[in-house]
Design a protein around this motif. Structure first.
Motif, PDB file in Angstrom:
ATOM      1  N   TYR A   2       0.848  -1.186   0.000  1.00 55.81           N
ATOM      2  CA  TYR A   2       0.000   0.000   0.000  1.00 55.81           C
ATOM      3  C   TYR A   2       0.886   1.240   0.000  1.00 55.81           C
ATOM      4  O   TYR A   2       1.550   1.532   0.990  1.00 55.81           O
ATOM      5  CB  TYR A   2      -0.919   0.005   1.221  1.00 55.81           C
ATOM      6  CG  TYR A   2      -1.833  -1.202   1.271  1.00 55.81           C
ATOM      7  CD1 TYR A   2      -2.780  -1.408   0.267  1.00 55.81           C
ATOM      8  CD2 TYR A   2      -1.737  -2.131   2.291  1.00 55.81           C
ATOM      9  CE1 TYR A   2      -3.614  -2.514   0.292  1.00 55.81           C
ATOM     10  CE2 TYR A   2      -2.568  -3.244   2.324  1.00 55.81           C
ATOM     11  CZ  TYR A   2      -3.495  -3.428   1.323  1.00 55.81           C
ATOM     12  OH  TYR A   2      -4.318  -4.525   1.351  1.00 55.81           O
ATOM     13  N   ILE A   3       0.900   1.931  -1.139  1.00 57.77           N
ATOM     14  CA  ILE A   3       1.765   3.102  -1.278  1.00 57.77           C
ATOM     15  C   ILE A   3       0.941   4.285  -1.731  1.00 57.77           C
ATOM     16  O   ILE A   3       0.065   4.152  -2.590  1.00 57.77           O
ATOM     17  CB  ILE A   3       2.879   2.826  -2.317  1.00 57.77           C
ATOM     18  CG1 ILE A   3       3.705   1.616  -1.860  1.00 57.77           C
ATOM     19  CG2 ILE A   3       3.740   4.058  -2.530  1.00 57.77           C
ATOM     20  CD1 ILE A   3       5.156   1.853  -1.677  1.00 57.77           C
ATOM     21  N   GLY A   4       1.231   5.443  -1.163  1.00 57.34           N
ATOM     22  CA  GLY A   4       0.537   6.658  -1.570  1.00 57.34           C
ATOM     23  C   GLY A   4       1.309   7.878  -1.127  1.00 57.34           C
ATOM     24  O   GLY A   4       2.480   7.785  -0.760  1.00 57.34           O
ATOM     25  N   LEU A  21      -5.828   7.154  -7.502  1.00 61.48           N
ATOM     26  CA  LEU A  21      -5.879   6.132  -8.556  1.00 61.48           C
ATOM     27  C   LEU A  21      -5.100   6.590  -9.788  1.00 61.48           C
ATOM     28  O   LEU A  21      -4.404   5.800 -10.428  1.00 61.48           O
ATOM     29  CB  LEU A  21      -7.336   5.841  -8.940  1.00 61.48           C
ATOM     30  CG  LEU A  21      -8.125   5.006  -7.924  1.00 61.48           C
ATOM     31  CD1 LEU A  21      -9.619   5.064  -8.229  1.00 61.48           C
ATOM     32  CD2 LEU A  21      -7.625   3.564  -7.908  1.00 61.48           C
ATOM     33  N   SER A  22      -5.179   7.874 -10.109  1.00 60.85           N
ATOM     34  CA  SER A  22      -4.545   8.387 -11.330  1.00 60.85           C
ATOM     35  C   SER A  22      -3.022   8.368 -11.239  1.00 60.85           C
ATOM     36  O   SER A  22      -2.340   8.437 -12.257  1.00 60.85           O
ATOM     37  CB  SER A  22      -5.039   9.805 -11.629  1.00 60.85           C
ATOM     38  OG  SER A  22      -4.418  10.731 -10.753  1.00 60.85           O
ATOM     39  N   ILE A  23      -2.457   8.282 -10.019  1.00 66.16           N
ATOM     40  CA  ILE A  23      -0.987   8.267  -9.887  1.00 66.16           C
ATOM     41  C   ILE A  23      -0.489   6.917  -9.367  1.00 66.16           C
ATOM     42  O   ILE A  23       0.657   6.799  -8.950  1.00 66.16           O
ATOM     43  CB  ILE A  23      -0.480   9.414  -8.981  1.00 66.16           C
ATOM     44  CG1 ILE A  23      -1.109   9.354  -7.582  1.00 66.16           C
ATOM     45  CG2 ILE A  23      -0.763  10.775  -9.633  1.00 66.16           C
ATOM     46  CD1 ILE A  23      -0.484  10.320  -6.594  1.00 66.16           C
ATOM     47  N   GLY A  24      -1.338   5.903  -9.394  1.00 67.37           N
ATOM     48  CA  GLY A  24      -0.893   4.560  -9.015  1.00 67.37           C
ATOM     49  C   GLY A  24      -0.855   4.315  -7.517  1.00 67.37           C
ATOM     50  O   GLY A  24      -0.243   3.348  -7.065  1.00 67.37           O
ATOM     51  N   ALA A  25      -1.523   5.171  -6.738  1.00 65.73           N
ATOM     52  CA  ALA A  25      -1.533   5.005  -5.283  1.00 65.73           C
ATOM     53  C   ALA A  25      -2.710   4.140  -4.852  1.00 65.73           C
ATOM     54  O   ALA A  25      -3.758   4.141  -5.509  1.00 65.73           O
ATOM     55  CB  ALA A  25      -1.613   6.370  -4.601  1.00 65.73           C
ATOM     56  N   PRO A 260       3.133  14.670 -10.458  1.00 63.15           N
ATOM     57  CA  PRO A 260       3.969  13.840 -11.339  1.00 63.15           C
ATOM     58  C   PRO A 260       5.164  13.228 -10.614  1.00 63.15           C
ATOM     59  O   PRO A 260       5.543  12.081 -10.882  1.00 63.15           O
ATOM     60  CB  PRO A 260       4.427  14.827 -12.429  1.00 63.15           C
ATOM     61  CG  PRO A 260       3.400  15.921 -12.407  1.00 63.15           C
ATOM     62  CD  PRO A 260       2.966  16.043 -10.978  1.00 63.15           C
ATOM     63  N   GLY A 261       5.761  13.988  -9.691  1.00 59.43           N
ATOM     64  CA  GLY A 261       6.887  13.468  -8.915  1.00 59.43           C
ATOM     65  C   GLY A 261       6.451  12.332  -8.003  1.00 59.43           C
ATOM     66  O   GLY A 261       7.141  11.314  -7.869  1.00 59.43           O
ATOM     67  N   ALA A 267       5.821   4.590  -8.557  1.00 57.74           N
ATOM     68  CA  ALA A 267       6.220   3.568  -9.537  1.00 57.74           C
ATOM     69  C   ALA A 267       7.600   2.997  -9.188  1.00 57.74           C
ATOM     70  O   ALA A 267       7.828   1.785  -9.285  1.00 57.74           O
ATOM     71  CB  ALA A 267       6.228   4.172 -10.947  1.00 57.74           C
ATOM     72  N   LEU A 268       8.500   3.872  -8.766  1.00 58.88           N
ATOM     73  CA  LEU A 268       9.850   3.439  -8.380  1.00 58.88           C
ATOM     74  C   LEU A 268       9.779   2.448  -7.210  1.00 58.88           C
ATOM     75  O   LEU A 268      10.403   1.375  -7.246  1.00 58.88           O
ATOM     76  CB  LEU A 268      10.678   4.671  -7.983  1.00 58.88           C
ATOM     77  CG  LEU A 268      12.073   4.424  -7.431  1.00 58.88           C
ATOM     78  CD1 LEU A 268      12.981   3.844  -8.527  1.00 58.88           C
ATOM     79  CD2 LEU A 268      12.680   5.727  -6.904  1.00 58.88           C
ATOM     80  N   LEU A 269       9.002   2.771  -6.191  1.00 57.81           N
ATOM     81  CA  LEU A 269       8.888   1.880  -5.031  1.00 57.81           C
ATOM     82  C   LEU A 269       8.276   0.547  -5.432  1.00 57.81           C
ATOM     83  O   LEU A 269       8.708  -0.509  -4.971  1.00 57.81           O
ATOM     84  CB  LEU A 269       8.063   2.549  -3.927  1.00 57.81           C
ATOM     85  CG  LEU A 269       8.748   3.731  -3.230  1.00 57.81           C
ATOM     86  CD1 LEU A 269       7.742   4.558  -2.441  1.00 57.81           C
ATOM     87  CD2 LEU A 269       9.882   3.257  -2.315  1.00 57.81           C
TER      88      LEU A 269
END
Ligand code: FE
Ligand code: FE
Ligand code: ZN
Length: 274
Positions: A2-4, A21-25, A260-261, A267-269
């Motif tokens: 679970y990342i956000g 949701l739009s940033i993959g969290a 964006p950051g 995504a990196l994590l």
């Protein structure tokens, strides 16, 4: 996993879920009120219901709401201290719109009254605010030990937990803060978690704030850096996301980023997870 990250609460709870949701969290944090003031955001039951159903649909982990920085439960002036206690109680009541999540806050600064007095004031405020049936688990954040901040040592958090005596109270570990506070998560993550377990108990560790630090080890400064751009380094975060005792905890980025950051760091994590 679970990342956000921290999101702006101004558009309402459902909007935050959609942004996440739009940033993959699949979790997020937000300030329950203006972080440097005391005005609370207005509540909207329809919007809250939509947020809850979207989170369920998309398998979100528990959220980690954040109390205002200005809320100092152990400030010296009795009137200001009582006001901070009222803010805490109101925040916990308001979390009824998002039941079952976490509410994290900075324990406070004793401003010269001493650690012991500060801990007693914080515990008293928590006891008063945590009415039976309130809907969230309250988390104390590990602090960098800047100035007269309480919570820079695990022992101080443990003293608050013991004084309150509620099972509904836990800890949120901030990686920047503990490193600045003198716990070496870079060279000895295992040792730091072992110390946490010995002093507090890892069963009380409920969430993490993932931040790199602009300052060196044990600097007691508290300035967050983007992942890999500070003294913690990417390898530390790789170890954290893969640690068996940490893997199911919500992990919240509070790095100096816009969306964006944050999207890149999430995504990196995820890519580091083996
Ligand atoms: Fe914080
Ligand atoms: Fe934090
Ligand atoms: Zn911080």
């Amino acid at each position: 996993m679970y990342i956000g990250c921290h999101l702006s609460a101004s558009g309402g709870n459902a909007a935050m879920v959609k942004t996440a949701l739009s940033i993959g969290a699949n979790t997020f944090a937000f300030f329950t009120r203006n972080p440097r003031g005391s005005r609370a955001k207005k509540q909207d039951p329809g919007d809250d219901a939509l947020a809850v159903s979207l989170m369920r649909e998309h398998g979100f982990g528990r959220l980690v709401a954040h109390g205002a920085y200005t809320m100092n439960l152990c400030t010296a002036d009795p009137e200001a201290r009582a006001f901070a206690g009222d803010v805490l109680a109101d925040d916990l009541r308001r979390m009824a719109s998002l039941p079952g999540n976490f509410y994290n806050f900075h324990p406070g600064s004793h401003v010269g009254q001493g650690v012991e007095a500060g801990i007693a004031y914080i515990a008293a405020a928590l006891k008063r605010a945590m009415e039976p049936g309130y809907p969230v688990t309250v988390l104390l954040e590990t602090m960098a030990g800047k100035g007269s901040e309480i919570g820079g040592r695990f022992e101080e958090l443990k003293a608050i937990l013991d004084a309150v005596g509620s099972k509904n109270l836990g800890v949120c570990l901030d990686t920047c803060h503990v490193y600045d506070g003198g716990y070496d998560v870079v060279n000895d993550l295992e040792g730091v978690l072992g110390e946490f377990d010995r002093v507090i108990g890892l069963d009380r560790l409920c969430a993490l704030h993932l931040n790199d630090s602009k300052n060196p080890f044990s600097s007691h400064k508290d300035r967050h850096a983007c992942l890999g751009e500070g003294s913690l380094g990417l390898e530390t975060f790789r170890q954290i996301v893969n640690h068996p005792r940490l893997k199911d905890k919500p992990m919240i980025l509070e790095t100096p980023n816009e969306l964006p950051g944050y999207q890149r760091e999430i995504a990196l994590l995820r890519s580091m997870k083996s």
